[in-house]
Structure formats: structure tokens, C-alpha cells
Design a protein around this motif. Structure first.
Motif, short mmCIF file in Angstrom:
data_model
loop_
_atom_site.label_atom_id
_atom_site.label_comp_id
_atom_site.label_asym_id
_atom_site.label_seq_id
_atom_site.Cartn_x
_atom_site.Cartn_y
_atom_site.Cartn_z
N THR A 83 3.56 -1.23 -6.50
CA THR A 83 3.54 -0.96 -5.02
C THR A 83 3.58 -0.25 -4.24
O THR A 83 2.92 -0.01 -3.45
N TYR A 84 4.76 0.32 -4.58
CA TYR A 84 5.97 1.20 -4.33
C TYR A 84 4.53 2.85 -4.02
O TYR A 84 4.77 2.79 -3.29
N SER A 86 1.56 2.73 -2.64
CA SER A 86 2.11 3.05 -1.22
C SER A 86 2.59 3.98 -0.06
O SER A 86 2.13 4.41 0.94
N THR A 87 2.81 4.37 -1.14
CA THR A 87 3.84 6.02 -0.72
C THR A 87 3.07 6.89 -1.30
O THR A 87 3.21 8.06 -0.10
N ASP A 97 13.33 -1.79 -3.85
CA ASP A 97 12.30 -1.15 -3.37
C ASP A 97 11.76 -2.96 -3.47
O ASP A 97 10.60 -3.04 -3.28
N ARG A 152 11.47 -3.32 0.89
CA ARG A 152 11.21 -2.82 0.74
C ARG A 152 10.08 -1.40 1.92
O ARG A 152 10.48 -2.34 3.92
N GLU A 176 7.52 0.00 2.67
CA GLU A 176 6.60 0.00 2.79
C GLU A 176 6.07 -1.06 4.25
O GLU A 176 5.03 -0.58 4.57
N LYS A 194 6.82 0.12 9.46
CA LYS A 194 5.77 2.00 9.53
C LYS A 194 7.39 2.76 9.87
O LYS A 194 7.46 3.83 9.10
N LYS A 198 9.70 3.88 6.83
CA LYS A 198 8.61 4.46 6.09
C LYS A 198 8.08 5.75 6.59
O LYS A 198 8.03 6.86 5.36
N GLU A 199 8.17 6.49 7.51
CA GLU A 199 7.97 7.79 7.69
C GLU A 199 9.18 7.81 7.53
O GLU A 199 9.34 9.11 7.50
N MET A 232 10.01 8.60 4.29
CA MET A 232 9.15 9.58 3.30
C MET A 232 9.21 11.22 3.73
O MET A 232 9.84 12.55 2.77
#
Length: 336
Positions: free
Chosen positions: A61-62, A65-66, A282, A300, A302, A305, A308-309, A312
Motif C-alpha cells: 500500500t505504501y 500510494s507514494t 506505516d 500512515r 499517505e 496530504k 505525505k508531501e 516525499m
């Protein structure tokens, strides 16, 4: 030999003296030989292995999603049952099955937590040698770097490992795997890195038995983790964060608040203390039966938002190692 003629040994001594006087007093390292050998599967200086876990399906999943595949994934098994590797383990809402991830992601390392609570005497006595052989056979079969955390969080009160018995059990497992020529394993000594009853040295198996030092990183004060950081430096061993998640108030649902409260100090700790591998959990703890309602929240990256940003941005820095055809070479591993 004529006594008036200088002997070969004398000539060599004079030549060495001349070189010493010309080159200076400091010894010079031999070309092509490193001043200090790396520990097993230690990545190059300035780089960090990114490992993701720990429940079945989380890695996939990670990754989806990334859009990135980390350098490794983390799984668990027990000395008593040895399930969760090439067979499936289910218990209290947790599922472990490493083989499908191995098959799907060929350029990844594996980080294994080996549970052995209440089994130390039996391990040392050889009662679980068959399971140790099963573990070794699986590790050899997958032909990739494996980081094995033997009796993880050895000093945690929840594990109640007697130090002397832990050392004997740990050494027995290592000796057994070495006898079976299981060469693609780095042995990891993993402290809870939190409040403990005595210094972690009491549980130390010795430099010949440990390739990596490791800690858990949750919400404890940084001062509690520093004894292991300092020990790793003293023993010249690389440091791994073997388990980490923004427990409770640091869960990802608070966006910028979560990032500032937990993630920024986390990555600063990694930078300040030359951490060579991080293992991030995660997962949404509220969906796991054994952790539901205990305040661990949703970790998680992800799921939010903002988090996650920022995540990344961080893990795309060149220092973070991900899955690639070059990864094993960077770790000094060549499949046989």
C-alpha cells in the motif's frame, strides 16, 4: 656472507628509514585497503536505508500510494513457531507473510524481528534448533541482505529478558546460523531505547555477535535513546532505528502539527546521530485488534496530504536509499 657486506635486512631497514624521513612521521594507509572495514550491510557514509513495515499489505500500500519502493520491508516471526516468513501468521488482528513481498520486490532487503519471550532457556539449550535451521534455510533461499533483530527490544520491561539468559540465547542463534553458513544476515542488537531497569550493556552479546545497534523511536524523550547512540559510536557499529511510529498525539491526522511535533524531530535525530537505517511503521493502529483504542492513532504518511508531501520531500533526498538494482552492491552484498 662476508661480514664486511651489509646484510639484506640492514639494507631494508635503511630503505624504510629513508622513506619515513621523506614522507613524514605519520603512517600512511596501504592503497586499496580501507582504514576500517565496514560492518555487515552498512551503507556508504551519508546514506540511510529506508525500511517500511510492519503488517502484511502495508509495504504494498505504501509503495503504491507514494510511487516509490523503499530499500527494505520489516516482518516478524517467533522462535517458537517460525511462521510469518514462508507461511502465514494471523493473530490479534496482525498478519505476517514475508514470502509474497520477497517475490514481488526483488531489489529489497528484509528486516526481521525475532520474538523469543519466555523461551530463552530453551533456545540456549537447543530446543528450538530445528526452527533456527528453518529460519536459516529461508534466509539463504531469498538471496538478499537480511537484518535479523534477535529478541528485539531486549531491555523492554514487557519482554522481561534476563540479561545473562538473553546473551546465551542470542549467541546460540548466531552460532547456529554461522554453522549453517547463513552468510546473508546482519545480526542486530535492538534496545527499546526508553526507560529501563539497568544499562543496556548488561544484555550485550559482544562485538563478534553484533553487526548493528538499534533502538525504537516512538514518543520517549530523546535522552532515553542516547545511551545506545553513544554505545554504537563507542563500539563503531552502525545505528538503526528498528521500529518507529508517531505514537498518540503525533499521529499523521494533525497534518502540519503532526509533522512539526514528531516528524521534524525524528529526521533531525537521524541526521544528528548518523543513523544508517530507519524502519517506519506505516500503519493505522486503530485497525489492528491488539492496538485498537490504545491511542496509537493512524501513522500512515499517505493518510494526510500535508504529511505525505513533506515526507516525499524528505525521502527523495539523495541520502535515502530505495530499492534499485544497485542497492545490494551499495550494501556490499553479492548474491551467490
Amino acid at each position: 656472507m662476508n661480514q664486511d657486506t651489509p646484510g639484506i635486512t640492514s639494507i631494508l631497514h635503511l630503505a624504510a628509514l629513508a622513506v619515513f624521513l621523506v614522507c613524514g612521521c605519520e603512517p600512511r594507509p596501504t592503497l586499496g585497503v580501507p582504514a576500517q572495514a565496514k560492518n555487515k550491510f552498512e551503507p556508504p557514509d551519508g546514506t540511510v536505508l529506508l525500511i517500511i513495515g510492519q503488517n502484511a499489505g502495508v509495504f504494498e500500500t505504501y509503495t503504491a500510494s507514494t510511487g516509490t519502493t523503499p530499500a527494505g520491508f520489516m516482518v516478524y516471526t517467533s522462535i517458537q513457531e517460525m511462521s510469518g516468513l514462508d507461511t502465514t501468521y494471523h493473530g490479534e488482528g496482525v498478519t505476517q507473510h514475508a514470502q509474497p513481498v520477497v517475490d514481488r520486490y526483488p531489489n529489497t532487503a528484509v528486516q526481521i524481528g525475532l520474538y523469543m519471550v519466555d523461551a530463552l532457556d530453551l533456545v540456549a539449550a537447543g530446543a528450538y534448533d530445528e526452527n533456527i535451521n528453518k529460519l536459516g534455510n529461508w534466509i539463504q533461499k531469498i538471496r538478499r541482505p537480511v537484518f535479523l533483530r534477535i529478541g528485539y527490544e531486549f531491555d523492554g520491561a514487557h519482554n522481561h529478558h534476563d540479561p545473562a539468559k538473553y546473551v546465551l540465547a542470542y549467541r546460540h542463534i548466531v552460532d547456529r546460523l554461522r554453522e549453517e553458513n547463513v552468510a546473508n544476515t546482519a545480526f542486530v542488537w535492538h534496545s527499546v531505547g526508553s526507560s529501563v531497569s539497568r544499562p543496556p550493556e548488561a544484555w550485550y552479546p559482544g562485538d563478534d555477535y553484533v553487526a548493528w545497534f538499534a533502538i525504537s523511536y516512538f514518543d520517549q524523550p530523546e535522552s532515553m535513546m542516547m545511551p545506545m547512540v553513544q554505545l554504537a559510536k563507542a563500539h563503531r557499529k552502525p545505528l538503526m532505528i528498528a521500529e518507529s511510529t508517531p505514537r498518540a498525539g503525533g499521529s499523521t491526522c494533525f497534518g502540519k502539527g503532526s509533522w512539526d511535533h514528531w516528524f521534524k524531530p525524528y529526521f533531525k535525530f537521524v541526521e544528528d546521530n548518523n543513523v544508517k537505517a530507519i524502519s517506519y511503521i506505516d500503519d493505522n493502529w486503530e485497525t489492528i485488534q491488539m492496538w485498537k483504542g490504545k491511542g496509537w492513532g493512524d501513522a500512515r504518511v499517505e493518510a494526510n496530504k500535508y504529511v505525505k508531501e513533506r515526507w516525499m520531500e524528505e525521502i527523495r533526498k539523495p541520502k535515502y536509499l530505495h530499492a534499485s538494482p544497485e542497492l545490494f552492491g551499495k550494501l556490499g552484498y553479492s548474491p551467490r
